[in-house]
Design a protein around this motif. Structure first.
Motif, PDB file in Angstrom:
ATOM      1  N   UNK A 441       0.801  -1.221   0.000  1.00 32.56           N
ATOM      2  CA  UNK A 441       0.000   0.000   0.000  1.00 32.56           C
ATOM      3  C   UNK A 441       0.842   1.285   0.000  1.00 32.56           C
ATOM      4  N   UNK A 442       1.906   1.394   0.856  1.00 33.80           N
ATOM      5  CA  UNK A 442       2.647   2.668   0.885  1.00 33.80           C
ATOM      6  C   UNK A 442       3.190   3.064  -0.484  1.00 33.80           C
ATOM      7  N   UNK A 443       3.693   2.095  -1.236  1.00 35.03           N
ATOM      8  CA  UNK A 443       4.235   2.450  -2.553  1.00 35.03           C
ATOM      9  C   UNK A 443       3.112   2.848  -3.516  1.00 35.03           C
ATOM     10  N   UNK A 444       2.029   2.103  -3.494  1.00 32.84           N
ATOM     11  CA  UNK A 444       0.915   2.450  -4.395  1.00 32.84           C
ATOM     12  C   UNK A 444       0.395   3.846  -4.094  1.00 32.84           C
ATOM     13  N   UNK A 445       0.279   4.120  -2.816  1.00 33.85           N
ATOM     14  CA  UNK A 445      -0.208   5.437  -2.381  1.00 33.85           C
ATOM     15  C   UNK A 445       0.733   6.529  -2.894  1.00 33.85           C
ATOM     16  N   UNK A 446       2.022   6.310  -2.685  1.00 29.43           N
ATOM     17  CA  UNK A 446       2.997   7.316  -3.119  1.00 29.43           C
ATOM     18  C   UNK A 446       2.879   7.563  -4.628  1.00 29.43           C
ATOM     19  N   UNK A 447       2.831   6.482  -5.392  1.00 26.82           N
ATOM     20  CA  UNK A 447       2.817   6.640  -6.852  1.00 26.82           C
ATOM     21  C   UNK A 447       1.554   7.353  -7.317  1.00 26.82           C
ATOM     22  N   UNK A 448       0.467   7.055  -6.676  1.00 28.35           N
ATOM     23  CA  UNK A 448      -0.770   7.705  -7.102  1.00 28.35           C
ATOM     24  C   UNK A 448      -0.756   9.187  -6.748  1.00 28.35           C
ATOM     25  N   UNK A 449      -0.298   9.495  -5.549  1.00 30.59           N
ATOM     26  CA  UNK A 449      -0.257  10.909  -5.165  1.00 30.59           C
ATOM     27  C   UNK A 449       0.756  11.646  -6.037  1.00 30.59           C
ATOM     28  N   UNK A 450       1.874  11.016  -6.304  1.00 29.70           N
ATOM     29  CA  UNK A 450       2.906  11.651  -7.139  1.00 29.70           C
ATOM     30  C   UNK A 450       2.329  11.996  -8.509  1.00 29.70           C
TER      31      UNK A 450
END
Ligand SMILES: Nc1ncnc2c1ncn2[C@@H]1O[C@H](COP(=O)(O)OP(=O)(O)OP(=O)(O)O)[C@@H](O)[C@H]1O
Length: 616
Positions: A441-450
C-alpha cells in the motif's frame, strides 16, 4: 482510477497511457504482413498524405482495423484500461451508486476547453451544487476537438447552472505588447470567436520576425543561425538554450530542424508525448518504482531502461531487448518481469540478454520484497539511489550541474516523507480507497499521489536529445504539446498554407504557438504564406522581416520582463551564464533553505541528508 478500481466488478490491473498503447499496438502489429516498420506512417497528417496511393491506404486501414480488435482483446485479457475507459467507467459507476454523486462542494477545473462531454458529466455528477464549480478555459485555445474535446461544455455549464458568473481574464502578463497584438490579429479573424479584449502592460518589445525562405531546409537553417546569434554573443548573457522553443505543427518538420541545429552544434531536445521536462534521474526512479508496483506496466519498464539501467551501469538493454521481452510476455500471457526472470534463470537460453538483465531483475526483486513488507516509498527511493550509486555517477557524468539533479532527488524524498507523515491527508486520503491493509500500500499510495500532485508526473518526454550532459537545450516540440508552457524565445517554422489553411482549429493552433512567446517571436514559411498571416489587417505594422537588434537597452527591457537581473547587476554582456541560473547561492531547496556553500555538497552528505529527512 480509484473509483473504477474500487467499484468495478473486475479489478483492473493497470492503466495504459499513450506510449504504452502505442507499444502494445506495435507488439501486436509486428510480424504482420504489410505492417509498416516505420511507425510514423500512422501519424501522417491526412492533408500531407498525398504520397500514399489509395490501395496503400486501403491496406493500412485493414491492418489498423485488425490490430485494433486484437488490441482490445489484449487490453481486456490483461485487465488494462485506457484513459477513455476510466472516464466512461467512472461516470457509469457514479450513475449507479448514489452516495458517490454530489460528493464535492467545490471542484476547480483548468483547461476547461479541453474537456470532453464525458468529462463534463463526470464533473457535474460529483458536485453538490453548481455554485462549487469553477472552470478556467480559453475557447481560443480549443485545439483538441479531434481528440474528443467539446467546446459546447461552456454552454452546457451555463444551462445546467444558470447562476454561473463569467469573468473575462483579459490581462496578459506573459508576452510583450507586440507579440500579443500579432496573436490577437491572427485569432480575431475567426468570426465565430467569443470576443475578448486582450491587453498587457508589458513593454512593446520587438515586432515578431516574419521571414520568407526558399525551402524548408532554409527555414531551419535561418532559425538555427538566429539561435546561434541570440545565444552568443548578442543575447548570450541573457538567454541560454533552455529559453528557446521551436514549435512545429507536425512531427514531420522535426528532421530538418534537428539537422540544422546539429550543424551549428546547438544542443537540443525533441519532446513528444504528454510527459514533461523532468530530470532523467527522477524519471528513472519513478519508472523503477512503478515497475516494482506493477510489472505489467510496459511503459515503466521502457522508461526504466531508457534513462539508465538500474543496478549500476549495466548497458545493453535497449528498446529492442524490451520489445522482445514484451512480445514474449504477450505470447506466454505473463508479465514482463516473469519473462526477465525466466531469461535470468536460464529457462530461455539468451545468454547475452541474461548478462544485461540480471542486475535489473535483482534490483526489482529486492525492491519488491521491501514493498511487500510495506517499507515506505522514501526508504525505497533511498535504497534505489544507494544501490545504483546514482549520486556518484551523477557527479562523474555531469560535474558542472550534478548537484541540481541531486536536489531534485532530495525533493522527491521530502515529498514521499510528506505523504508518509500524513501531511495533507484530509485532502489526499479520501481520494484513495485502496485498502491500507494490503501489502504494498505505501508504494501504491505514493505513486498515485505523485502522479496527481506533480505536473512532472504526467508531464513531456524527452524522446531524443543531443546529449545527456545537462547543458541548456533548445526545445523542439509540437504546438499542441506546448499548450500551457512559455519561453522567452519562440520560433514557428512552416507557417504556410499547406499546414495552416482555412480550418479554424488550425488558426487556434497558430494562436497557441504565438502566445507561448514571452519576448521574441519568429515565424517562417517557405511556400505560400498562411492566410492566417497574410490576411491579418495591418500586417505590415504587426511583423517585421528583419531580426531583432538587441542593443543593451533592449536587453535590459527584456531582462526586466523576464524577471532576470538587468545588465550591470552582477553580469556583463558576454558572461557565460546569468547569475539567476543554477549557480551557487541562487537556487532554493523546496524546503526553503538556500544552499550557499556547494563545496559542502557531496555525495556522502547527500546520502546522510536523505536519511535524516526520512527520520525527521
Ligand atoms: N497577476 C500576475 N502578475 C504577474 N505575472 C503573472 C500574473 N498572473 C500570471 N502571471 C504570469 O503570466 C504568465 C502566464 O500565466 P499563466 O500560465 O497562469 O496564464 P494562462 O492563462 O494559464 O496561460 P495559457 O493558458 O495561455 O498558457 C506566467 O509567466 C505567470 O507567471
Amino acid at each position: 482510477m480509484e473509483l473504477v478500481r474500487r467499484y468495478s466488478q473486475s479489478i483492473r490491473q493497470t492503466v495504459f497511457d499513450e506510449e504504452a498503447m502505442w507499444l502494445c499496438v506495435r507488439v501486436i502489429g509486428a510480424g504482420r504482413k504489410g505492417y509498416p516498420p516505420d511507425e510514423s506512417v500512422y501519424e501522417v497528417d491526412p492533408k500531407d498524405s498525398c504520397d500514399f496511393s489509395s490501395e496503400r491506404f486501403e491496406q493500412l486501414a485493414q491492418i489498423a482495423a485488425s490490430i485494433s480488435s486484437e488490441y482490445r482483446d489484449v487490453l481486456s485479457r490483461n485487465n488494462v484500461l485506457t484513459f477513455d475507459d476510466l472516464i466512461k467507467g467512472a461516470v457509469e459507476i457514479q450513475r449507479t451508486i448514489p452516495e458517490l454523486q454530489r460528493q464535492y462542494e467545490h471542484i476547480v477545473t483548468d483547461e476547461y476547453q479541453d474537456t470532453s462531454r464525458t468529462q463534463y458529466e463526470f464533473l457535474r455528477t460529483r458536485l453538490g451544487s453548481g455554485q462549487g464549480l469553477t472552470v478556467v478555459g480559453d475557447p481560443d485555445q480549443y485545439i483538441y476537438e479531434w481528440a474528443g474535446a467539446d467546446i459546447r461544455n461552456f454552454e452546457r455549464m451555463r444551462q445546467d447552472f444558470p447562476d454561473t458568473i463569467q469573468i473575462a481574464l483579459e490581462k496578459n502578463y506573459r508576452s510583450t505588447a507586440s507579440i500579443l497584438r500579432s496573436a490577437t490579429a491572427v485569432i480575431s479573424q475567426d468570426k465565430n470567436r467569443i470576443p475578448k479584449a486582450l491587453y498587457t502592460d508589458n513593454i512593446d518589445g520587438f515586432l515578431p520576425t516574419l521571414s520568407t525562405r526558399i525551402s524548408v531546409a532554409d527555414e531551419a537553417s535561418f532559425l538555427a543561425q538566429e539561435i546561434e546569434r541570440l545565444l552568443t554573443p548578442v543575447g548570450g548573457s541573457l538567454f541560454n538554450g533552455n529559453d528557446v522553443a521551436i514549435l512545429v505543427r507536425s512531427r514531420h518538420q522535426v528532421h530538418e530542424i534537428v539537422e540544422a541545429l546539429k550543424e551549428r552544434n546547438i544542443p537540443y531536445r525533441v519532446l513528444t508525448n504528454r510527459e514533461c521536462v523532468e530530470p532523467e534521474q527522477i524519471k528513472h526512479i519513478i519508472a523503477c518504482l512503478r515497475y516494482v508496483a506493477n510489472p505489467y506496466d510496459a511503459n515503466a519498464l521502457t522508461d526504466m531502461v531508457k534513462f539508465d539501467a538500474p543496478g549500476g551501469r549495466s548497458k545493453g538493454i535497449g528498446p529492442k531487448t524490451i520489445f522482445v521481452i514484451l512480445q514474449e510476455a504477450e505470447r506466454c500471457g505473463v508479465h514482463s518481469l516473469e519473462v526477465i526472470k525466466r531469461i535470468c534463470n536460464k529457462d530461455f537460453n539468451i545468454p547475452r540478454f541474461r548478462h544485461n538483465l540480471y542486475p535489473l531483475m535483482e534490483l526489482v526483486e529486492e525492491l519488491h520484497r521491501m514493498t511487500m513488507r510495506n517499507i515506505p516509498a522514501s526508504e525505497l527511493i533511498f535504497h534505489l539511489v544507494q544501490r545504483t550509486d546514482l549520486v556518484n555517477r551523477l557527479q562523474e557524468d555531469d560535474p558542472r550541474s550534478w548537484y541540481r539533479h541531486t536536489r531534485k532527488i532530495e525533493s522527491l524524498v521530502e515529498f514521499a516523507c510528506c505523504i508518509e507523515d500524513g501531511k495533507g491527508d484530509h485532502v489526499i486520503r479520501p481520494l484513495f480507497r485502496d485498502n491500507p491493509d494490503t501489502a504494498g500500500y505505501p508504494l501504491r499510495m505514493f505513486l498515485q499521489v505523485y502522479a496527481l500532485a506533480s505536473p512532472v508526473g504526467s508531464a513531456i518526454r524527452a524522446e531524443w536529445s543531443s546529449g545527456n550532459d545537462g547543458a541548456p537545450k533548445v526545445t523542439v516540440m509540437t504546438s499542441h504539446l506546448a499548450k500551457g508552457l512559455e519561453w522567452p524565445i519562440v520560433m514557428i517554422p512552416g507557417v504556410n498554407n499547406k499546414r495552416f489553411f482555412k480550418d479554424e482549429e488550425l488558426r487556434r493552433v497558430l494562436y497557441v504557438a504565438f502566445t507561448r512567446a514571452q519576448t521574441l517571436l519568429f515565424v517562417t514559411h517557405s511556400q505560400t504564406q498562411s492566410e492566417f498571416i497574410s490576411k491579418c489587417p495591418n500586417k505590415q505594422i504587426l511583423f517585421q522581416d528583419k531580426v531583432p537588434d538587441l542593443d543593451d537597452a533592449a536587453l535590459s527591457e527584456i531582462a526586466q520582463l523576464l524577471g532576470r537581473a538587468a545588465l550591470g547587476e552582477g553580469w556583463e554582456r558576454g558572461d557565460e551564464q546569468r547569475p539567476s541560473d543554477d549557480h551557487e547561492g541562487y537556487r532554493r531547496f523546496t524546503s526553503g533553505r538556500v544552499i550557499r556553500n556547494l563545496s559542502a555538497f557531496t555525495a556522502e552528505n547527500l546520502m546522510s541528508r536523505l536519511q535524516s529527512k526520512m527520520k525527521g
